[in-house]
Design a protein around this motif. Sequence first.
Motif, PDB file in Angstrom:
ATOM      1  N   GLY A  52      49.591  35.057  39.940  1.00 53.55           N
ATOM      2  CA  GLY A  52      49.423  33.717  40.487  1.00 53.55           C
ATOM      3  C   GLY A  52      49.961  33.604  41.907  1.00 53.55           C
ATOM      4  O   GLY A  52      49.311  33.034  42.777  1.00 53.55           O
ATOM      5  N   LEU A  53      51.132  34.178  42.137  1.00 49.06           N
ATOM      6  CA  LEU A  53      51.702  34.163  43.481  1.00 49.06           C
ATOM      7  C   LEU A  53      50.835  34.949  44.458  1.00 49.06           C
ATOM      8  O   LEU A  53      50.642  34.536  45.605  1.00 49.06           O
ATOM      9  N   ALA A  78      46.909  25.560  43.658  1.00 45.24           N
ATOM     10  CA  ALA A  78      47.277  25.537  42.245  1.00 45.24           C
ATOM     11  C   ALA A  78      46.151  26.106  41.392  1.00 45.24           C
ATOM     12  O   ALA A  78      46.390  26.887  40.469  1.00 45.24           O
ATOM     13  N   ARG A  79      44.928  25.746  41.701  1.00 43.86           N
ATOM     14  CA  ARG A  79      43.767  26.242  40.953  1.00 43.86           C
ATOM     15  C   ARG A  79      43.660  27.762  41.067  1.00 43.86           C
ATOM     16  O   ARG A  79      43.449  28.457  40.080  1.00 43.86           O
ATOM     17  N   ALA A  80      43.862  28.298  42.265  1.00 42.56           N
ATOM     18  CA  ALA A  80      43.804  29.749  42.463  1.00 42.56           C
ATOM     19  C   ALA A  80      44.874  30.451  41.641  1.00 42.56           C
ATOM     20  O   ALA A  80      44.618  31.466  40.991  1.00 42.56           O
ATOM     21  N   ALA A  81      46.081  29.907  41.642  1.00 41.10           N
ATOM     22  CA  ALA A  81      47.182  30.508  40.892  1.00 41.10           C
ATOM     23  C   ALA A  81      46.923  30.482  39.393  1.00 41.10           C
ATOM     24  O   ALA A  81      47.097  31.489  38.702  1.00 41.10           O
ATOM     25  N   VAL A  82      46.513  29.334  38.887  1.00 40.88           N
ATOM     26  CA  VAL A  82      46.293  29.180  37.447  1.00 40.88           C
ATOM     27  C   VAL A  82      45.154  30.083  36.959  1.00 40.88           C
ATOM     28  O   VAL A  82      45.272  30.733  35.921  1.00 40.88           O
ATOM     29  N   LEU A  83      44.077  30.150  37.716  1.00 37.63           N
ATOM     30  CA  LEU A  83      42.972  31.016  37.317  1.00 37.63           C
ATOM     31  C   LEU A  83      43.394  32.480  37.305  1.00 37.63           C
ATOM     32  O   LEU A  83      43.003  33.241  36.410  1.00 37.63           O
ATOM     33  N   ASP A  93      49.939  32.528  30.093  1.00 40.17           N
ATOM     34  CA  ASP A  93      50.690  33.785  30.147  1.00 40.17           C
ATOM     35  C   ASP A  93      51.615  33.818  31.353  1.00 40.17           C
ATOM     36  O   ASP A  93      51.218  34.201  32.448  1.00 40.17           O
ATOM     37  N   GLY A  94      52.858  33.415  31.149  1.00 39.92           N
ATOM     38  CA  GLY A  94      53.849  33.419  32.218  1.00 39.92           C
ATOM     39  C   GLY A  94      54.163  34.802  32.751  1.00 39.92           C
ATOM     40  O   GLY A  94      54.658  34.936  33.872  1.00 39.92           O
ATOM     41  N   GLY A 104      45.128  33.357  34.103  1.00 33.40           N
ATOM     42  CA  GLY A 104      44.399  33.227  32.853  1.00 33.40           C
ATOM     43  C   GLY A 104      44.245  31.809  32.356  1.00 33.40           C
ATOM     44  O   GLY A 104      43.807  31.591  31.228  1.00 33.40           O
ATOM     45  N   GLY A 105      44.565  30.835  33.182  1.00 32.75           N
ATOM     46  CA  GLY A 105      44.422  29.433  32.798  1.00 32.75           C
ATOM     47  C   GLY A 105      43.025  28.917  33.074  1.00 32.75           C
ATOM     48  O   GLY A 105      42.175  29.620  33.607  1.00 32.75           O
TER      49      GLY A 105
END
Length: 52
Positions: A43-44, A11-16, A36-37, A19-20
Motif C-alpha cells: 500500500g505504501l 487511499a484508493r491506490a493503497a487499498v487496492l 490483509d495488514g 487487496g481491498g
Amino acid sequence: LTGTVNAAELARAAVLAMGGQGAGGKPDFAQGGAPDGAKAEHGLAAVRAALG
C-alpha cells in the motif's frame, strides 16, 4: 499538498494494492480498509508511485 494531491485517489491506490475493494472521501481527507495488514508495504509503495 492540499489542492495538489487528491487524498481519495491515494487511499484508493493503497487499498487496492493491499487487496481491498476501494476507498473514498474528500480530496483533502479519505479512508479505506483492506483485509490483509501484512500487505501494508504494498500500500505504501502504491502511494509512493502515485506521488511520482
